[in-house]
Design a protein around this motif. Structure first.
Motif, PDB file in Angstrom:
ATOM      1  N   LYS A  95      22.581 -11.552 -10.499  1.00  0.00           N
ATOM      2  CA  LYS A  95      23.582 -11.561 -11.570  1.00  0.00           C
ATOM      3  C   LYS A  95      23.933 -13.001 -11.962  1.00  0.00           C
ATOM      4  CE  LYS A  95      28.153  -9.924 -12.839  1.00  0.00           C
ATOM      5  NZ  LYS A  95      29.378  -9.263 -12.406  1.00  0.00           N
ATOM      6  N   ALA A  96      24.082 -13.874 -10.974  1.00  0.00           N
ATOM      7  CA  ALA A  96      24.408 -15.278 -11.262  1.00  0.00           C
ATOM      8  C   ALA A  96      23.285 -15.952 -12.044  1.00  0.00           C
ATOM      9  CB  ALA A  96      24.689 -16.026  -9.957  1.00  0.00           C
ATOM     10  N   LEU A  97      22.043 -15.688 -11.677  1.00  0.00           N
ATOM     11  CA  LEU A  97      20.914 -16.262 -12.412  1.00  0.00           C
ATOM     12  C   LEU A  97      20.857 -15.721 -13.841  1.00  0.00           C
ATOM     13  CD1 LEU A  97      17.905 -16.437  -9.936  1.00  0.00           C
ATOM     14  CD2 LEU A  97      18.987 -18.321 -11.143  1.00  0.00           C
ATOM     15  N   ASP A  98      21.136 -14.435 -13.999  1.00  0.00           N
ATOM     16  CA  ASP A  98      21.150 -13.843 -15.341  1.00  0.00           C
ATOM     17  C   ASP A  98      22.221 -14.503 -16.209  1.00  0.00           C
ATOM     18  OD1 ASP A  98      19.092 -12.107 -14.676  1.00  0.00           O
ATOM     19  OD2 ASP A  98      20.409 -10.378 -14.348  1.00  0.00           O
ATOM     20  N   THR A  99      23.383 -14.741 -15.626  1.00  0.00           N
ATOM     21  CA  THR A  99      24.465 -15.396 -16.365  1.00  0.00           C
ATOM     22  C   THR A  99      24.083 -16.818 -16.729  1.00  0.00           C
ATOM     23  OG1 THR A  99      26.127 -14.014 -15.282  1.00  0.00           O
ATOM     24  CG2 THR A  99      26.897 -16.086 -16.252  1.00  0.00           C
ATOM     25  N   PHE A 100      23.498 -17.543 -15.780  1.00  0.00           N
ATOM     26  CA  PHE A 100      23.062 -18.915 -16.060  1.00  0.00           C
ATOM     27  C   PHE A 100      22.008 -18.927 -17.164  1.00  0.00           C
ATOM     28  CE2 PHE A 100      20.312 -22.632 -14.988  1.00  0.00           C
ATOM     29  CZ  PHE A 100      21.195 -23.603 -15.434  1.00  0.00           C
ATOM     30  N   ALA A 101      21.060 -17.989 -17.118  1.00  0.00           N
ATOM     31  CA  ALA A 101      20.024 -17.908 -18.153  1.00  0.00           C
ATOM     32  C   ALA A 101      20.656 -17.659 -19.518  1.00  0.00           C
ATOM     33  CB  ALA A 101      19.020 -16.810 -17.816  1.00  0.00           C
ATOM     34  N   ALA A 102      21.652 -16.786 -19.567  1.00  0.00           N
ATOM     35  CA  ALA A 102      22.333 -16.503 -20.835  1.00  0.00           C
ATOM     36  C   ALA A 102      23.067 -17.738 -21.348  1.00  0.00           C
ATOM     37  CB  ALA A 102      23.302 -15.337 -20.660  1.00  0.00           C
ATOM     38  N   GLU A 103      23.702 -18.473 -20.455  1.00  0.00           N
ATOM     39  CA  GLU A 103      24.403 -19.707 -20.857  1.00  0.00           C
ATOM     40  C   GLU A 103      23.409 -20.760 -21.342  1.00  0.00           C
ATOM     41  OE1 GLU A 103      27.519 -20.156 -21.403  1.00  0.00           O
ATOM     42  OE2 GLU A 103      28.156 -18.257 -20.541  1.00  0.00           O
ATOM     43  N   MET A 104      22.267 -20.860 -20.683  1.00  0.00           N
ATOM     44  CA  MET A 104      21.239 -21.806 -21.119  1.00  0.00           C
ATOM     45  C   MET A 104      20.708 -21.412 -22.500  1.00  0.00           C
ATOM     46  SD  MET A 104      20.628 -24.421 -19.133  1.00  0.00           S
ATOM     47  CE  MET A 104      18.944 -24.910 -19.492  1.00  0.00           C
ATOM     48  N   GLU A 105      20.531 -20.124 -22.723  1.00  0.00           N
ATOM     49  CA  GLU A 105      20.055 -19.655 -24.028  1.00  0.00           C
ATOM     50  C   GLU A 105      21.062 -20.002 -25.118  1.00  0.00           C
ATOM     51  OE1 GLU A 105      18.933 -15.460 -26.245  1.00  0.00           O
ATOM     52  OE2 GLU A 105      18.692 -15.601 -24.076  1.00  0.00           O
ATOM     53  N   THR A 106      22.331 -19.792 -24.836  1.00  0.00           N
ATOM     54  CA  THR A 106      23.380 -20.131 -25.796  1.00  0.00           C
ATOM     55  C   THR A 106      23.385 -21.627 -26.068  1.00  0.00           C
ATOM     56  OG1 THR A 106      24.725 -18.254 -25.078  1.00  0.00           O
ATOM     57  CG2 THR A 106      25.871 -20.034 -26.217  1.00  0.00           C
ATOM     58  N   ALA A 107      23.280 -22.422 -25.019  1.00  0.00           N
ATOM     59  CA  ALA A 107      23.268 -23.881 -25.180  1.00  0.00           C
ATOM     60  C   ALA A 107      22.037 -24.342 -25.954  1.00  0.00           C
ATOM     61  CB  ALA A 107      23.323 -24.559 -23.816  1.00  0.00           C
ATOM     62  N   ALA A 108      20.909 -23.704 -25.706  1.00  0.00           N
ATOM     63  CA  ALA A 108      19.677 -24.087 -26.396  1.00  0.00           C
ATOM     64  C   ALA A 108      19.747 -23.781 -27.886  1.00  0.00           C
ATOM     65  CB  ALA A 108      18.479 -23.376 -25.775  1.00  0.00           C
ATOM     66  N   SER A 109      20.476 -22.726 -28.229  1.00  0.00           N
ATOM     67  CA  SER A 109      20.570 -22.352 -29.638  1.00  0.00           C
ATOM     68  C   SER A 109      21.446 -23.317 -30.429  1.00  0.00           C
ATOM     69  CB  SER A 109      21.079 -20.922 -29.784  1.00  0.00           C
ATOM     70  OG  SER A 109      22.427 -20.836 -29.383  1.00  0.00           O
ATOM     71  N   ASN A 110      22.333 -24.028 -29.725  1.00  0.00           N
ATOM     72  CA  ASN A 110      23.204 -24.999 -30.392  1.00  0.00           C
ATOM     73  C   ASN A 110      23.584 -26.095 -29.392  1.00  0.00           C
ATOM     74  OD1 ASN A 110      24.970 -26.372 -32.016  1.00  0.00           O
ATOM     75  ND2 ASN A 110      26.334 -24.634 -32.405  1.00  0.00           N
ATOM     76  N   PRO A 111      22.645 -26.973 -29.059  1.00  0.00           N
ATOM     77  CA  PRO A 111      22.859 -27.975 -28.007  1.00  0.00           C
ATOM     78  C   PRO A 111      24.059 -28.888 -28.236  1.00  0.00           C
ATOM     79  CG  PRO A 111      20.569 -27.979 -28.717  1.00  0.00           C
ATOM     80  CD  PRO A 111      21.310 -27.078 -29.641  1.00  0.00           C
ATOM     81  N   ASP A 112      24.349 -29.206 -29.488  1.00  0.00           N
ATOM     82  CA  ASP A 112      25.460 -30.115 -29.767  1.00  0.00           C
ATOM     83  C   ASP A 112      26.811 -29.496 -29.455  1.00  0.00           C
ATOM     84  OD1 ASP A 112      23.703 -32.094 -30.574  1.00  0.00           O
ATOM     85  OD2 ASP A 112      23.736 -31.427 -32.671  1.00  0.00           O
ATOM     86  N   ASN A 113      26.885 -28.182 -29.444  1.00  0.00           N
ATOM     87  CA  ASN A 113      28.146 -27.490 -29.170  1.00  0.00           C
ATOM     88  C   ASN A 113      28.071 -26.649 -27.908  1.00  0.00           C
ATOM     89  OD1 ASN A 113      29.577 -28.447 -31.470  1.00  0.00           O
ATOM     90  ND2 ASN A 113      28.361 -27.051 -32.731  1.00  0.00           N
TER      91      ASN A 113
END
Length: 139
Positions: A95-113
């Motif tokens: 679950k923790a890895l899944d959450t981290f992956a989701a956060e990385m995906e969000t960050a990748a979609s808008n790195p500046d924010n």
């Protein structure tokens, strides 16, 4: 973007330590087999992440994809774990890895924010859950 590189490097370090600490799992079927599944998966994932880490800071999408692949690989391995002592901890780590992956995906979609707090919290959860998993496998 350097924070993404730091986050990714932290995950690689966590996985490397997890693999080394889990190597103490040996013996009978139940707990030892479950720990071997975890260890083998982490060793494979470490190699995959190491190959991708050079692009994390310059290419957040590649970093996100690598973490997502790791989360999927670990989730598949977790499906093979049935030991009553290991399974609850491996579920938390998944679950923790899944959450981290989701956060990385969000960050990748808008790195500046990118939400650095969410990324940091996700990394902390990965560290905690894998630490707990290590304790079970060392015991």
């Amino acid at each position: 973007m350097s924070r993404n590189r730091t986050a990714s490097a932290s995950v690689i370090g966590i996985l490397a330590a997890a693999g080394l600490l889990l190597s103490g799992c040996a013996g009978g079927q139940s707990q030892a087999e479950a720990c071997t599944i975890v260890q083998d998966t982490l060793e494979q994932a470490q190699t995959e992440l190491t190959e991708s880490v050079s692009s994390f800071g310059d290419d957040p999408v590649a970093g996100s994809e690598a973490v997502t692949k790791l989360a999927n690989t670990f989730s598949d391995a977790n499906d093979k774990i049935t030991n009553g002592d290991v399974k609850p901890e491996s579920d938390k780590a998944t679950k923790a890895l899944d959450t981290f992956a989701a956060e990385m995906e969000t960050a990748a979609s808008n790195p500046d924010n990118a939400d650095q707090t969410a990324l940091s919290d996700a990394i902390g959860d990965v560290q905690t859950t894998f630490g707990d998993l290590q304790k079970v496998c060392q015991g």
